[in-house]
Motif scaffolding. Structure first.
Motif, PDB file in Angstrom:
ATOM      1  N   THR A  70      -4.765  -1.172  11.256  1.00 23.55           N
ATOM      2  CA  THR A  70      -4.965   0.035  12.043  1.00 23.55           C
ATOM      3  C   THR A  70      -6.040   0.896  11.413  1.00 23.55           C
ATOM      4  N   ALA A  71      -6.677   1.693  12.217  1.00 20.96           N
ATOM      5  CA  ALA A  71      -7.650   2.658  11.706  1.00 20.96           C
ATOM      6  C   ALA A  71      -7.107   4.078  11.807  1.00 20.96           C
ATOM      7  N   GLN A  72      -5.834   4.212  12.186  1.00 23.74           N
ATOM      8  CA  GLN A  72      -5.233   5.536  12.260  1.00 23.74           C
ATOM      9  C   GLN A  72      -4.967   6.100  10.869  1.00 23.74           C
ATOM     10  N   ASP A  73      -4.680   5.195   9.948  1.00 23.44           N
ATOM     11  CA  ASP A  73      -4.415   5.555   8.558  1.00 23.44           C
ATOM     12  C   ASP A  73      -4.525   4.272   7.755  1.00 23.44           C
ATOM     13  N   TRP A  74      -4.314   4.368   6.439  1.00 25.15           N
ATOM     14  CA  TRP A  74      -4.272   3.149   5.653  1.00 25.15           C
ATOM     15  C   TRP A  74      -3.143   2.252   6.156  1.00 25.15           C
ATOM     16  N   LYS A 272     -12.158   8.435   2.827  1.00 19.04           N
ATOM     17  CA  LYS A 272     -11.164   7.787   3.680  1.00 19.04           C
ATOM     18  C   LYS A 272     -11.535   7.834   5.155  1.00 19.04           C
ATOM     19  N   LYS A 273     -11.902   8.989   5.649  1.00 18.75           N
ATOM     20  CA  LYS A 273     -12.181   9.149   7.071  1.00 18.75           C
ATOM     21  C   LYS A 273     -13.295   8.218   7.532  1.00 18.75           C
ATOM     22  N   LEU A 276     -12.214   4.462   7.542  1.00 14.64           N
ATOM     23  CA  LEU A 276     -11.392   4.134   8.706  1.00 14.64           C
ATOM     24  C   LEU A 276     -12.223   4.109   9.987  1.00 14.64           C
ATOM     25  N   GLN A 277     -13.197   5.008  10.098  1.00 18.78           N
ATOM     26  CA  GLN A 277     -14.072   4.991  11.271  1.00 18.78           C
ATOM     27  C   GLN A 277     -14.871   3.697  11.338  1.00 18.78           C
ATOM     28  N   PRO A 288      -9.605   6.845  13.664  1.00 12.41           N
ATOM     29  CA  PRO A 288      -8.606   7.808  13.179  1.00 12.41           C
ATOM     30  C   PRO A 288      -8.642   9.070  14.025  1.00 12.41           C
ATOM     31  N   TYR A 290      -8.859  12.828  15.346  1.00  9.22           N
ATOM     32  CA  TYR A 290      -9.589  14.019  14.924  1.00  9.22           C
ATOM     33  C   TYR A 290      -9.219  15.156  15.855  1.00  9.22           C
TER      34      TYR A 290
END
Length: 534
Positions: A70-74, A272-273, A276-277, A288, A290
């Motif tokens: 997932t790219a919502q979080d780790w 991190k942001k 994930l993007q 993620p 925003y």
């Protein structure tokens, strides 16, 4: 919520570092198990065949474990793209470029000072005017967080390291080739302005690489570089200016900047942001979330966080205000010494430019001693409290436990100043006042390391960044101002009382970390900003 799901068809309980093909180019990404299948540890009798079959194996055969990217979080605590999970070697390498850039940008501030006498003659200006080349450079370093935030928030940390240093080098080159005083000041101003982002983003890179309970060691080692820069600048600049000319102070800065830039070319993104993007774009999955403002509102938000809010916190928050005042004063005294040491060691002991520069090695020695001091205090006092809280099932440690280094170091600053004040005179060997800079520099960095950790722990990531920006504005503003009146102060008051005045001010500020250690929790509860509850 749409997610890329990769089933594990082997039927075995898979490890966290299994690789899967995820796109047409057969790229592999190690995926972590977000929700491992729960199994019973018992056995189930096979009545018909009289044998035992593990229920766990039967469950796994019928319900293969699913791995979620997932790219919502780790994708779990073992996500290999999380910089916290990189190998120690890789993380250590990524701490080197920020430190080298921090050293380069700060050494460029003080390397200029040994060239001041020659610049006075070359351009026909007064000593105070010549020192503007130092003050303007230092002043704009305080705007680093505002410049770095607007870039790193959107594009990450790496691009700051790739784009800011070349521009910094161009303006440094321009300063070296300046044919009039105005162009020298303009180039120095913009060199500081374009060098400031790499200085500001270094702390964020270290936060990306190490979890909070390990951050004291990383922060201490990182801060060694930008504090060692001002100490070693006069050493390098003294020999360059005396034997090669004032322009070589600029060329030496360029050599250091080029070396740091080459080392940085192999670094990866740590924010991190942005990681994930990029993952979302690569895999074609939702980015993620925003929830912040868009367009001009986003720019306004960044300016508020990095400029307006820091100024407000500087005057409205007692913790930020008093700690920033203390660290700013101690920092500014270092820059005052850039003007005072040539007066003292040149006037009293007859040192030439390069010999005076060598006296700043004492400041470098004190800084080097401060780093292991902060690490030892962290291991001996903070880490046991952290482990105790973890054993109790608590994840928060009161930030006041970050203040041990400041409480110890606060004693070293006045000792060093009064020692220097009353030993820098004819009849006393030159080594005695030189050594006095060791306890001063040791206390200076010990106080700052504690202040940086305490502010971030108290206010959290977002407001903590604003608090550190406030601290930077205070430090660089006073650091720019002090050299402009130091010469006049030493001429009027004399070496002993001018330095004693600084010592008395440091004595008045000495109780600040002790007061915060005792009454910090009560002050935090009354804060207008959200603070840690511990």
């Amino acid at each position: 919520m749409p997610r890329a799901v990769l089933p594990n068809s082997s039927g075995d309980e898979a490890s966290d570092d299994t690789a899967f093909a995820i796109d047409s180019e057969s790229k592999e990404l190690e995926a972590s198990v977000l929700e491992p299948a729960e199994v019973h540890r018992g056995h189930e009798k096979d009545i018909e065949q009289g044998s035992e079959m593990p229920l766990k194996q039967d469950f796994a055969d019928r319900n293969p474990v699913k791995r979620v990217i997932t790219a919502q979080d780790w994708s779990g605590p073992r996500d290999p793209e999380n910089p916290h999970n990189w190998s120690l070697l890789k993380r250590s390498y990524h701490t080197v470029p920020p430190a080298l850039f921090g050293f380069t940008v700060t050494v460029a501030s003080s390397i200029y000072t040994p060239a001041v006498p020659e610049i006075m003659k070359r351009f026909g200006v007064s000593q105070t005017a010549a020192l503007l080349g130092l003050s303007l450079y230092v002043l704009v370093l305080g705007f680093g967080p505002a410049l770095a935030a607007s870039i790193s928030e959107t594009h990450g940390r790496s691009i700051v390291y790739k784009t800011s240093p070349p521009i910094f080098m161009l303006f440094t080159l321009g300063a070296g080739y300046s044919q009039n005083f105005a162009s020298l000041l303009v180039c120095r101003l913009f060199a500081g302005l374009t060098g400031a982002p790499v200085l500001a983003v270094g702390a964020g890179t270290n936060a990306d690489l190490f979890p909070p309970h390990l951050r004291a060691v990383a922060t201490s080692l990182f801060l060694l570089a930008p504090f060692a820069g001002p100490a070693l600048g006069p050493v390098i600049g003294g020999f360059a200016a005396q034997h090669k000319g004032w322009q070589w102070t600029m060329w030496c800065t360029l050599f250091t900047a080029v070396a740091a830039y080459l080392v940085s070319l192999g670094t990866h993104e740590t924010y991190k942001k942005v990681i994930l993007q990029r993952r979302a774009k690569r895999l074609g999955i939702p980015p993620p979330p925003y929830n912040g403002p868009e367009g001009f509102g986003k720019v306004k938000f960044l300016v508020t966080v990095t400029l307006f809010r820091p100024v407000h916190m500087l005057f409205a928050e007692p913790i930020v205000g008093f700690l920033s005042l203390y660290t700013a004063f101690a920092f500014a005294v270092v820059f005052a010494f850039f003007a005072a040491f040539p007066l003292v060691f040149g006037g009293v002991y007859g040192f030439d430019t390069s010999q005076t520069g060598l006296t700043f090695l004492a400041i470098g020695t004190g800084i080097c001693i401060a780093v292991p001091t902060a690490i030892l205090l962290d291991r001996a006092l903070y880490q046991p409290v952290y482990r105790q809280k973890m054993a109790q099932g608590l994840s928060i440690v009161a930030p006041e436990h970050r203040l041990y280094s400041a409480m110890v170091g606060s004693v070293g600053i006045p000792i060093g100043l009064f020692w220097f004040a009353w030993t820098a005179r004819p009849g006393v060997h030159w080594a005695v006042p030189v050594v006095s800079a060791v306890p001063f520099a040791w206390g200076n960095l010990c106080v700052f390391i504690s202040a940086a950790l305490y502010l971030v722990d108290t206010y959290g990531p977002l407001n903590g960044a604003s608090a550190m920006a406030a601290n930077g504005i205070a430090r660089y503003t006073l650091g720019a101002a002090f050299p402009l009146f130091t010469v006049q102060m030493y001429h009027r008051l004399g070496i002993a009382w001018a330095t004693s005045l600084l010592g008395f001010v440091s004595l008045a500020m000495l109780p600040i970390p002790w007061v915060l250690y005792k009454w910090g929790p009560e002050i935090r509860r009354k804060s207008a900003y959200e603070t840690i509850k511990a």
